[in-house]
Design an enzyme around this catalytic site. Sequence first.
Site, PDB file in Angstrom:
ATOM      1  CB  SER A 255       0.837 -20.567  34.016  1.00  0.00           C
ATOM      2  OG  SER A 255       1.177 -19.357  32.745  1.00  0.00           O
ATOM      3  CE  LYS A 256      -3.847 -24.134  28.044  1.00  0.00           C
ATOM      4  NZ  LYS A 256      -3.531 -25.554  27.108  1.00  0.00           N
TER       5      LYS A 256
END
Length: 487
Positions: A255-256
Amino acid sequence: MKTNKVRTRFAPSPTGYMHVGNLRTALYAYLIAKHEDGTFILRIEDTDQERYVEGAIDVIYNTMKLTGLNHDEGPDIGGDYGPYVQSERKGMYLEYAKQLVGKGEAYYCFCTKERLDSIKSSSEDSKGISKYDKHCLHLSKEEIEDNLAKGIPYVIRQNNPTAGTTTFDDVIYGTISVDNSDLEDMILIKSDGYPTYNFANVVDDHLMGITHVVRGSEYLSSSPKYNRLYEAFGWEIPVYVHCPPIMKDAQHKLSKRNGDASFEDLMEKGYLKDAVINYIALLGWNPGDNQEIFTLQELVEKFDYKNINKSPAIFDPVKLKWMNGEYIKKLSLEEFNAIAKPYYEAVIKNPNINLLKISELLHTRTEILSDISEKVDFFDELPKYSNELYVHKKMKTTIENSLENLEKVLPVLEAIENWELKTIEDTVLNLVVTLGIKNGQLLWPMRTALSGKAMTPGGAFELADILGKEESVKRIKFGIEQLKNNN
Ligand code: GLU
């Protein structure tokens, strides 16, 4: 008239970056369409106005263009099913929601935030999930009209049954049945008049003639509710292809927000777009044999979505790096030199350094471009280094013999008139023979003095050639001085 042509869409929300998972969804949707000679559509899902990010749509266009995932229809190129930006379709969704209200499949809800908060705390089930209590489903026609006339803010909710089950099929995950009592009366139209994703995706996928819905598995649990919408409208349900999650490790999703790389980050780090596309194609899919390197065209030919795996895929940076190295090796020397240039120029200011010669050394030894700068910075300026660097067990070098051998090679180098790789090599190797020492006992100290580093692209001869006579001699002299002072 119904056509049998495959139509898929990539439907990103403009978040300002391209998450690796989103790019994989785009790739799979593209491949599914192109494998069947079908149509690939780009739709921008921007109904969450609070999350609007300036310039975010350009990130999407640029990524598609750069990766070659060219869409056949979309906001920038048009098509027969537009508009392709959801905010431009706003009015349409309300009309469809009203149709559902008319059929008893949806209803107006005027509940205030306070009321919703109070039922939330009192209606949590054992899993901690609370559901709307259908309070507004029971409002009379008059009450509803009165509230609307007064301009009381409202949402429109789906009216789901509380008994029975809903079943839906996914190509990857199979048949999934859920108890209707678990289905939330989800909001279709928000109080700002915009549709939710949950509603807009169904309406748009239908109106745009999407045959295969490709998206992340996080939407799997909502899909029964989408099926109920299709059924309520009497629309044909598309083929669902939910893709497995991409994990950073066994426990954590990539996940960013956790600081994991987006596509832009990977580009900035010096990955090649083709390598990234190739790598992410294999996150959840394999061709059934050992082939790992694919061009986009080969993927189009080989990609069969029925081979997508449902188990989570682990994003392995080491493998991506390896694959990137393979793509770099496939470049011509000139191509490599061109893309490596900015990384050279960031640290090499001396115009006399022949960058192409450095490229000859690095071309097959580079996995990611961003590693280049720190590998070549010493060409510009000799870094500070400790005499310990001269001591190498395997090379049988010590401070003493390093000093001795550098002192011997110095006049030999100074006497070379024709400073080029072959001459340097022949001359220095002659000296090794004359001295009756091992190659390493001269070449190791020489390379150390020339670079100040334990690891260099190329050996002593290549470095001397690239640095030029004057600079090489200067660095050997400096090495001798430093060894004499032994600090
Ligand atoms: N807008 C959604 C997202 O960016 C797309 C989901 C879908 O493909 O339907 O996650």
